[in-house]
Design a protein around this motif. Structure first.
Motif, PDB file in Angstrom:
ATOM      1  N   GLY A  34       0.835  -1.188   0.000  1.00 16.33           N
ATOM      2  CA  GLY A  34       0.000   0.000   0.000  1.00 16.33           C
ATOM      3  C   GLY A  34       0.870   1.239   0.000  1.00 16.33           C
ATOM      4  O   GLY A  34       2.014   1.202   0.464  1.00 16.33           O
ATOM      5  N   PRO A  35       0.368   2.351  -0.513  1.00 16.57           N
ATOM      6  CA  PRO A  35       1.141   3.600  -0.491  1.00 16.57           C
ATOM      7  C   PRO A  35       1.362   4.075   0.936  1.00 16.57           C
ATOM      8  O   PRO A  35       0.743   3.574   1.887  1.00 16.57           O
ATOM      9  N   ASN A  36       2.256   5.047   1.102  1.00 13.74           N
ATOM     10  CA  ASN A  36       2.427   5.666   2.413  1.00 13.74           C
ATOM     11  C   ASN A  36       1.086   6.215   2.896  1.00 13.74           C
ATOM     12  O   ASN A  36       0.345   6.846   2.136  1.00 13.74           O
ATOM     13  N   GLY A  37       0.780   5.967   4.165  1.00  9.79           N
ATOM     14  CA  GLY A  37      -0.477   6.439   4.717  1.00  9.79           C
ATOM     15  C   GLY A  37      -1.664   5.560   4.423  1.00  9.79           C
ATOM     16  O   GLY A  37      -2.806   5.923   4.726  1.00  9.79           O
ATOM     17  N   ALA A  38      -1.411   4.370   3.859  1.00 11.31           N
ATOM     18  CA  ALA A  38      -2.518   3.474   3.497  1.00 11.31           C
ATOM     19  C   ALA A  38      -3.095   2.742   4.693  1.00 11.31           C
ATOM     20  O   ALA A  38      -4.180   2.162   4.597  1.00 11.31           O
ATOM     21  N   THR A  42      -0.490   0.665  10.926  1.00 10.33           N
ATOM     22  CA  THR A  42      -1.545   0.648  11.941  1.00 10.33           C
ATOM     23  C   THR A  42      -2.199  -0.726  12.005  1.00 10.33           C
ATOM     24  O   THR A  42      -2.493  -1.242  13.089  1.00 10.33           O
ATOM     25  N   THR A  43      -2.423  -1.328  10.849  1.00  9.63           N
ATOM     26  CA  THR A  43      -3.015  -2.669  10.816  1.00  9.63           C
ATOM     27  C   THR A  43      -2.115  -3.683  11.506  1.00  9.63           C
ATOM     28  O   THR A  43      -2.582  -4.497  12.320  1.00  9.63           O
ATOM     29  N   LEU A  44      -0.829  -3.641  11.207  1.00  4.79           N
ATOM     30  CA  LEU A  44       0.108  -4.578  11.831  1.00  4.79           C
ATOM     31  C   LEU A  44       0.142  -4.382  13.335  1.00  4.79           C
ATOM     32  O   LEU A  44       0.190  -5.351  14.104  1.00  4.79           O
ATOM     33  N   VAL A  48      -0.922  -7.242  16.417  1.00  5.31           N
ATOM     34  CA  VAL A  48      -0.093  -7.709  17.535  1.00  5.31           C
ATOM     35  C   VAL A  48      -0.395  -6.969  18.843  1.00  5.31           C
ATOM     36  O   VAL A  48       0.393  -7.004  19.787  1.00  5.31           O
ATOM     37  N   GLY A  49      -1.540  -6.312  18.903  1.00  4.74           N
ATOM     38  CA  GLY A  49      -2.017  -5.756  20.160  1.00  4.74           C
ATOM     39  C   GLY A  49      -1.373  -4.468  20.620  1.00  4.74           C
ATOM     40  O   GLY A  49      -1.571  -4.053  21.765  1.00  4.74           O
ATOM     41  N   LEU A  50      -0.614  -3.796  19.766  1.00  2.90           N
ATOM     42  CA  LEU A  50       0.012  -2.533  20.164  1.00  2.90           C
ATOM     43  C   LEU A  50      -0.945  -1.357  20.037  1.00  2.90           C
ATOM     44  O   LEU A  50      -0.758  -0.336  20.695  1.00  2.90           O
ATOM     45  N   ASP A  51      -1.933  -1.479  19.166  1.00  2.00           N
ATOM     46  CA  ASP A  51      -2.996  -0.477  19.049  1.00  2.00           C
ATOM     47  C   ASP A  51      -4.336  -1.181  19.214  1.00  2.00           C
ATOM     48  O   ASP A  51      -4.512  -2.319  18.757  1.00  2.00           O
TER      49      ASP A  51
END
Length: 301
Positions: A34-38, A42-44, A48-51
């Motif tokens: 995905g492009p930058n900012g896609a 955040t999904t990753l 793994v529970g960081l967000d």
């Protein structure tokens, strides 16, 4: 297996991830593009529970990361290779991680060798180059021999030997039946490594399919033509569905006709061709077209 369902993340008025759903299966390297900012990072982080998601779920083998009995043994992650205390040596860093996961010391030495860190094992991580830091991060991800691997830009900073090493490693791990999910901006490398693609734009899913199907779907095949008679070539190929683009002096890319059709027209018109070859769409071509179209659609929505 990684299962993402209706995953959404909002920061105030900004929607970083918007109802994203996909599944990452074992046995194949799955590229995350995905492009930058896609919304990839955040999904990753949510996987793994960081967000914490605003809505939706992300599970690994049926459970959220926070509820895994032994996370390091089940999921190996590389999200930020710089997340190492600079005063620790590579061996000390990996030994500390091993102690928290109940991993034996012999495995520490094993992954140090696997990552090519033998000569640097007792150097402080703060003095590592970017590439050596990446190798340490990959070693940490592999430490507990997990069945699921999530790697964000793993080739960043690696030299050509290192890039080939991580490419072969990821493909080998997938061949063993592991789930390998890797994010990268290097299209040429993803074309050599991934068998399946997840592509996102503006936080939404744009594609979820085998790499070969993704490229074929782009329909970007063009024909490279070299001639010493460019004016006659243009007249010969003129038509509403044909595009002729100059690449170099006497060299053109033609879209709308295949090589056989161009060759037949040239023979009939007596136009001499010095080169006639089909240029297949690359992963980069397909990616740029898909993400550009998605951008245009969102802009006009």
């Amino acid at each position: 297996m990684i299962d993402v369902k209706d995953l959404t993340k909002r920061y105030g008025a900004l929607t970083a991830v918007d109802g994203l759903s996909f599944r990452v299966r074992p046995g194949v390297v799955t590229g995350f593009l995905g492009p930058n900012g896609a919304g990839k990072s955040t999904t990753l982080r949510m996987i793994v529970g960081l967000d914490r998601p605003t809505a939706g779920t992300a599970t690994i083998d049926g459970r959220p990361y926070a509820r895994l009995a032994a996370p390091l043994r089940q999921v190996g992650t590389l999200l930020d290779a710089t997340a190492v205390h600079p005063g620790r040596t590579a061996h000390h860093h990996l030994s500390a991680l091993a102690a928290t996961a109940g991993v034996g010391r012999s495995r520490v030495d094993e992954v140090i060798g696997l990552a090519g860190l033998d000569s640097s094992a007792h150097r402080r991580a703060g003095g590592f180059s970017l590439g050596m830091g990446q190798r340490l991060g990959i070693a940490a991800a592999l430490l507990a021999d997990p069945p699921v691997l999530i790697l964000d830009e793993p080739v960043n900073g690696l030299d050509p030997d290192g890039i080939r090493w991580i490419r072969d490693l990821m493909r080998g791990l997938a061949a063993e039946g592991r789930t390998v999910f890797v994010s990268s901006h290097l299209m040429s490398e993803m074309a050599l490594t991934a068998g399946h693609l997840i592509v996102v734009g503006h936080g939404r899913l744009l594609a979820d399919e085998p790499l070969a199907d993704f490229i074929t779907r782009a329909e970007l095949d063009t024909v490279l033509v070299r001639t010493s008679e460019p004016d006659r070539l243009h007249r010969m190929l003129a038509g509403p569905e044909v595009t002729v683009t100059a690449v170099d002096r006497g060299v053109f890319e033609v879209a709308g006709l295949d090589a056989q059709q161009i060759g037949d027209r040239a023979a009939a018109a007596g136009v001499t061709l010095h080169e006639l070859s089909t240029r297949r769409a690359s992963l980069e071509d397909a990616f740029m077209r898909l993400t550009r179209d998605a951008h245009d659609h969102r802009e006009n929505a």
